[in-house]
Structure formats: structure tokens, C-alpha cells
Design an enzyme around this catalytic site. Structure first.
Site, mmCIF file in Angstrom:
data_model
loop_
_atom_site.group_PDB
_atom_site.id
_atom_site.type_symbol
_atom_site.label_atom_id
_atom_site.label_comp_id
_atom_site.label_asym_id
_atom_site.label_seq_id
_atom_site.Cartn_x
_atom_site.Cartn_y
_atom_site.Cartn_z
ATOM 1 N N HIS A 132 5.355 -4.099 -12.794
ATOM 2 C CA HIS A 132 6.688 -4.045 -13.400
ATOM 3 C C HIS A 132 7.085 -5.502 -13.658
ATOM 4 O O HIS A 132 6.767 -6.378 -12.858
ATOM 5 C CB HIS A 132 7.662 -3.342 -12.444
ATOM 6 C CG HIS A 132 9.076 -3.272 -12.928
ATOM 7 N ND1 HIS A 132 9.412 -3.092 -14.247
ATOM 8 C CD2 HIS A 132 10.258 -3.332 -12.254
ATOM 9 C CE1 HIS A 132 10.738 -3.061 -14.365
ATOM 10 N NE2 HIS A 132 11.265 -3.210 -13.167
ATOM 11 N N SER A 143 18.103 30.583 -26.672
ATOM 12 C CA SER A 143 18.694 31.555 -27.609
ATOM 13 C C SER A 143 19.281 30.837 -28.829
ATOM 14 O O SER A 143 19.516 29.626 -28.797
ATOM 15 C CB SER A 143 19.810 32.328 -26.907
ATOM 16 O OG SER A 143 20.922 31.454 -26.686
ATOM 17 N N GLN A 199 9.096 -8.890 -3.467
ATOM 18 C CA GLN A 199 8.028 -9.714 -4.045
ATOM 19 C C GLN A 199 8.294 -11.219 -4.061
ATOM 20 O O GLN A 199 7.391 -11.997 -3.731
ATOM 21 C CB GLN A 199 7.701 -9.231 -5.468
ATOM 22 C CG GLN A 199 7.033 -7.864 -5.489
ATOM 23 C CD GLN A 199 6.759 -7.354 -6.896
ATOM 24 O OE1 GLN A 199 6.887 -8.102 -7.857
ATOM 25 N NE2 GLN A 199 6.408 -6.094 -7.023
ATOM 26 N N TYR A 236 0.849 -1.196 0.000
ATOM 27 C CA TYR A 236 0.000 0.000 0.000
ATOM 28 C C TYR A 236 0.882 1.244 0.000
ATOM 29 O O TYR A 236 0.800 2.100 0.853
ATOM 30 C CB TYR A 236 -0.930 -0.029 1.221
ATOM 31 C CG TYR A 236 -2.155 0.849 1.081
ATOM 32 C CD1 TYR A 236 -3.163 0.532 0.188
ATOM 33 C CD2 TYR A 236 -2.294 1.997 1.859
ATOM 34 C CE1 TYR A 236 -4.295 1.339 0.070
ATOM 35 C CE2 TYR A 236 -3.419 2.804 1.744
ATOM 36 C CZ TYR A 236 -4.411 2.461 0.842
ATOM 37 O OH TYR A 236 -5.536 3.252 0.722
HETATM 38 P P1 NAD Z 1 6.372 1.517 -2.557
HETATM 39 O O1 NAD Z 1 7.723 1.309 -1.992
HETATM 40 O O2 NAD Z 1 5.833 2.910 -2.694
HETATM 41 O O3 NAD Z 1 5.303 0.702 -1.676
HETATM 42 C C1 NAD Z 1 5.501 -0.606 -1.293
HETATM 43 C C2 NAD Z 1 4.521 -0.983 -0.197
HETATM 44 O O4 NAD Z 1 4.726 -2.351 0.173
HETATM 45 C C3 NAD Z 1 4.634 -0.167 1.090
HETATM 46 O O5 NAD Z 1 3.338 0.179 1.498
HETATM 47 C C4 NAD Z 1 5.260 -1.166 2.082
HETATM 48 O O6 NAD Z 1 4.835 -0.908 3.404
HETATM 49 C C5 NAD Z 1 4.680 -2.466 1.586
HETATM 50 N N1 NAD Z 1 5.438 -3.647 1.974
HETATM 51 C C6 NAD Z 1 6.787 -3.821 1.953
HETATM 52 N N2 NAD Z 1 7.112 -5.070 2.338
HETATM 53 C C7 NAD Z 1 5.932 -5.704 2.613
HETATM 54 C C8 NAD Z 1 5.600 -7.027 3.052
HETATM 55 N N3 NAD Z 1 6.562 -7.931 3.292
HETATM 56 N N4 NAD Z 1 4.275 -7.341 3.211
HETATM 57 C C9 NAD Z 1 3.307 -6.430 2.985
HETATM 58 N N5 NAD Z 1 3.572 -5.162 2.564
HETATM 59 C C10 NAD Z 1 4.864 -4.812 2.383
HETATM 60 O O7 NAD Z 1 6.337 0.742 -3.967
HETATM 61 P P2 NAD Z 1 5.791 1.280 -5.386
HETATM 62 O O8 NAD Z 1 6.703 2.349 -5.907
HETATM 63 O O9 NAD Z 1 4.347 1.529 -5.300
HETATM 64 O O10 NAD Z 1 6.078 -0.020 -6.293
HETATM 65 C C11 NAD Z 1 5.199 -1.127 -6.327
HETATM 66 C C12 NAD Z 1 5.307 -1.793 -7.696
HETATM 67 O O11 NAD Z 1 4.885 -0.849 -8.688
HETATM 68 C C13 NAD Z 1 6.728 -2.202 -8.085
HETATM 69 O O12 NAD Z 1 6.652 -3.389 -8.831
HETATM 70 C C14 NAD Z 1 7.183 -1.048 -8.979
HETATM 71 O O13 NAD Z 1 8.185 -1.417 -9.892
HETATM 72 C C15 NAD Z 1 5.882 -0.719 -9.685
HETATM 73 N N6 NAD Z 1 5.767 0.616 -10.272
HETATM 74 C C16 NAD Z 1 6.030 1.723 -9.526
HETATM 75 C C17 NAD Z 1 5.834 2.988 -10.076
HETATM 76 C C18 NAD Z 1 6.060 4.238 -9.261
HETATM 77 O O14 NAD Z 1 5.929 5.325 -9.826
HETATM 78 N N7 NAD Z 1 6.370 4.191 -7.979
HETATM 79 C C19 NAD Z 1 5.374 3.119 -11.395
HETATM 80 C C20 NAD Z 1 5.079 1.965 -12.119
HETATM 81 C C21 NAD Z 1 5.276 0.710 -11.541
#
Ligand code: NAD
Ligand code: MG
Length: 330
Positions: free
Chosen positions: A109, A253, A87, A26
Site C-alpha cells: 500500500h 423487480s 511501518q 506475518y
Molecule cells: P495485518 O494487521 O493482518 O498483519 C500485520 C502483521 O504485522 C501481524 O502479523 C503483526 O503481528 C505484525 N506486526 C505488527 N507490529 C510489528 C512489529 N513492530 N514488528 C514485527 N511485526 C509486527 O496487516 P495486513 O492487513 O496484512 O496489512 C499489511 C500491509 O498490506 C499494509 O500495508 C496494508 O495496507 C496492505 N494491504 C492489505 C490488504 C488486506 O486485504 N489486508 C490488501 C492489500 C494491501
């Protein structure tokens, strides 16, 4: 060859209506996806670690939460919105034992699936919906009736409905309002890594620092070097973001334009091009992925050491001093 783009008319929300959707993580993306899907009328449960920060946030946002092991149980779709290095362990502990026909695993991703850090069994659907913007924008634009363009990809289509589910998800988070570009896990992963390494993060920060160092070593003041090689980037980037290179060149420029078109290729020469190709080769062959996976397994010694060294670079100290003169930055 141009990519296929899908829009709202191509997506059918009923693919996900009445299904149990579990969002794990989240943070930036997780919060935006969960809230948007909830507001689109889907049944969303946020999987949390009880007592954790995101558990409190999700509850404050009015979303149902459950501990991870319960939230994933009898879910129809599980969205992996955890940090990428986290993950695989969460998948192995909580999700792998539940894999069955009818389950959809969704990623934002492609890294873990493409490089075999998560290997789902053939009976599940494996899809990606990746917004091309940060979570806050995904949420804010959705609330304003718009959306951030998304990527959609299918790695495994056990049900025959994998793409339809991906498009429904993209519709529910608002992406289909802007357009959903079809790609593959391989293409998304490799282009994402290349972009951040060669251009956006790696290439850019090295370019800025080198320009700064050359001026300082030649005896110019660090303040001037910082303004000319780092701070003014914001003006240029905003113009490119708005209207591309041509728009940016319209506002600079004639002297700057002449320097741009004649000197740029002297900096980014054949030698740099070869270096960039080597980065791409290491991405395509998995060499970079292996290095990063092993670095994480070793508790990130190189990552920590290099970031510490970077933080101590003079460009950071000068920048901090100059920003304190720019009160409007807040
Ligand atoms: P983030 O770091 O903002 O959030 C990760 C969340 O996971 C946090 O709420 C954390 O508390 C929770 N978490 C961590 N370990 C955990 C566990 N063991 N059990 C339960 N919850 C846990 O991550 P993000 O940037 O939202 O990235 C998430 C995915 O989205 C990734 O695959 C990333 O590559 C992808 N992504 C991110 C963006 C971006 O702009 N941030 C854009 C496109 C894709
Ligand atoms: Mg990236």
C-alpha cells in the site's frame, strides 16, 4: 486512459531467485506472500518479534524466521507487510541504516511512501505489489493454481530493474496468473483512500444507518428497518460482484428497478457529489493523511471515542438480535 496489464509471460522469476527476501509482518498479507513465494522456490525469511504470535505461526507453517534486526541484514528485498501506522518506526529502526545500492523495498500500500512517512534514500528501489484481495484469498487461489489480480508500481528505480522485480514478485505470489495492473504510489494511495472513505466503508455505513434511522424515527419497527436497509444488502452486493449493476437489475423487480433509476440520483445528489469531491481534495492535499498520522501519534483518542459510539448505535443491537434468528450464519 486504460492501465497497462502484465501477465505471466511478462514476468521473469530469475529476478528474485537466489536473493534473500525478508517479509516483515506475518498477518493477512504477510503470511500469504511468504508462503506463496516459498512455494514458488524463492528464499524467504520471515522477520518476527521472538516469542510473538506470528513467530509461532510462521514456524508452524514451516518457514524460516529470524528476529527483525537479523532478518533484514543482507536482505536483497524487504517486504513491508506490517500495519501501515507501524511501518515508519520499524523502517527507521531496522531498515534505514541498511539502505544501500541493490536493496529493494516493497510495499503493499502506498500511504507511507506517498505521504513522506517513509523516505528511502535514492540508491534503493522502491516498489509496490498490492493484491486486490485479502491475504486468505491470495493464499487459497495460489494453492489452487490461480491468483488474485495485483497492482504493481515503481516509486524509485535505482537499479533499472525495479519494474522487473515487482513483476517477479507478483508472479511468485500468484498475481501474474490473473493479471498485474500498472499504477503509481500516488494513484493507488489516493484511490484506495477515496474508495474506502466515500463509498465502501464511510459512504456505505452512513447510508445504511441513515436509512435505518429514518424508518425507525417514522415509527416503523427496528426489525423491519434493519431487514430493509441493512440485511438485504448482501443479496444486492453478491449480484453486483457477480455481474455488475446490469446483472443486479436483471434480478430485482420492475418496481425496484424504477425506484433505483429514478430515486438513486435524488439521494446521491449534487450536494453529496460536492462532499465526495471535498474528501478527494483532502486526500490529494495531504490533509487527511496529516489528520490520521497525528491521530496515531496522540494514541488515537478520536478513533477510540467514535468507534465506541458507533458500536452503541441501535442498528448494531437490532442486528445482533436478528442474526441470532439466522442460525445458518454460525
Ligand atoms: P495485518 O494487521 O493482518 O498483519 C500485520 C502483521 O504485522 C501481524 O502479523 C503483526 O503481528 C505484525 N506486526 C505488527 N507490529 C510489528 C512489529 N513492530 N514488528 C514485527 N511485526 C509486527 O496487516 P495486513 O492487513 O496484512 O496489512 C499489511 C500491509 O498490506 C499494509 O500495508 C496494508 O495496507 C496492505 N494491504 C492489505 C490488504 C488486506 O486485504 N489486508 C490488501 C492489500 C494491501
Ligand atoms: Mg483500502
Amino acid at each position: 486512459m486504460s492501465a497497462t496489464v502484465y501477465y505471466e509471460k511478462d514476468a521473469d522469476l530469475s529476478q528474485l531467485q537466489g536473493k534473500k527476501i525478508c517479509v516483515i509482518g506475518y498477518g493477512s498479507q504477510g503470511r500469504a506472500h511468504a508462503l506463496n513465494m516459498h512455494d514458488s522456490g524463492l528464499t524467504v525469511t520471515v522477520a518476527v518479534r521472538p516469542g510473538g504470535k506470528s513467530a509461532k505461526q510462521a514456524q508452524a507453517d514451516g518457514l524460516p524466521t529470524q528476529p527483525v534486526d537479523q532478518a533484514v541484514k543482507d536482505a536483497d528485498l524487504i517486504a513491508f507487510l506490517l500495519p501501515d501506522p507501524v511501518q515508519p518506526a520499524v523502517y527507521r529502526q531496522f531498515v534505514e541504516p541498511l539502505c544501500r545500492p541493490g536493496l529493494t523495498l516493497l510495499f503493499a500500500h502506498g500511504f507511507n511512501v506517498h505521504y513522506g512517512q517513509i523516505v528511502p534514500p535514492p540508491e534503493v528501489d522502491v516498489i509496490m505489489v498490492a493484491p486486490k484481495g485479502p491475504g486468505k484469498l491470495v493464499r487459497d487461489l495460489y494453492a489452487a493454481g490461480q491468483g488474485v489480480p495485483c497492482l504493481v508500481a515503481v516509486e524509485q528505480d535505482a537499479s533499472g530493474q525495479a519494474l522487473a522485480k515487482g513483476l517477479a514478485y507478483a508472479l511468485a505470489i500468484g498475481g501474474a496468473r490473473a493479471g498485474v495492473i500498472e499504477t503509481s504510489f500516488k494513484e493507488e494511495t489516493e484511490t484506495d483512500l477515496f474508495g474506502e472513505q466515500a463509498v465502501l466503508c464511510g459512504g456505505l455505513s452512513a447510508l445504511l444507518k441513515t436509512g435505518f434511522e429514518i424508518l425507525v424515527e417514522a415509527g416503523y419497527s427496528p426489525e423491519m428497518a434493519y431487514f430493509e436497509c441493512v440485511n438485504e444488502l448482501k443479496l444486492i452486493i453478491d449480484l453486483i460482484y457477480q455481474g455488475g449493476l446490469r446483472h443486479m437489475r436483471h434480478y430485482i423487480s420492475d418496481t425496484a428497478k424504477w425506484g433505483d433509476i429514478t430515486c438513486g440520483p435524488k439521494v446521491i445528489d449534487e450536494h453529496v457529489r460536492a462532499n465526495m469531491k471535498k474528501l478527494l481534495d483532502d486526500i490529494q492535499t495531504g490533509v487527511f493523511a496529516r489528520e490520521w498520522v497525528l491521530e496515531n501519534q496522540a494514541n488515537r483518542p478520536v478513533y477510540r471515542a467514535l468507534l465506541k459510539r458507533e458500536a452503541e448505535h441501535p442498528v448494531e443491537e437490532v442486528g445482533e438480535r436478528l442474526r441470532s434468528m439466522m442460525k445458518w450464519l454460525g
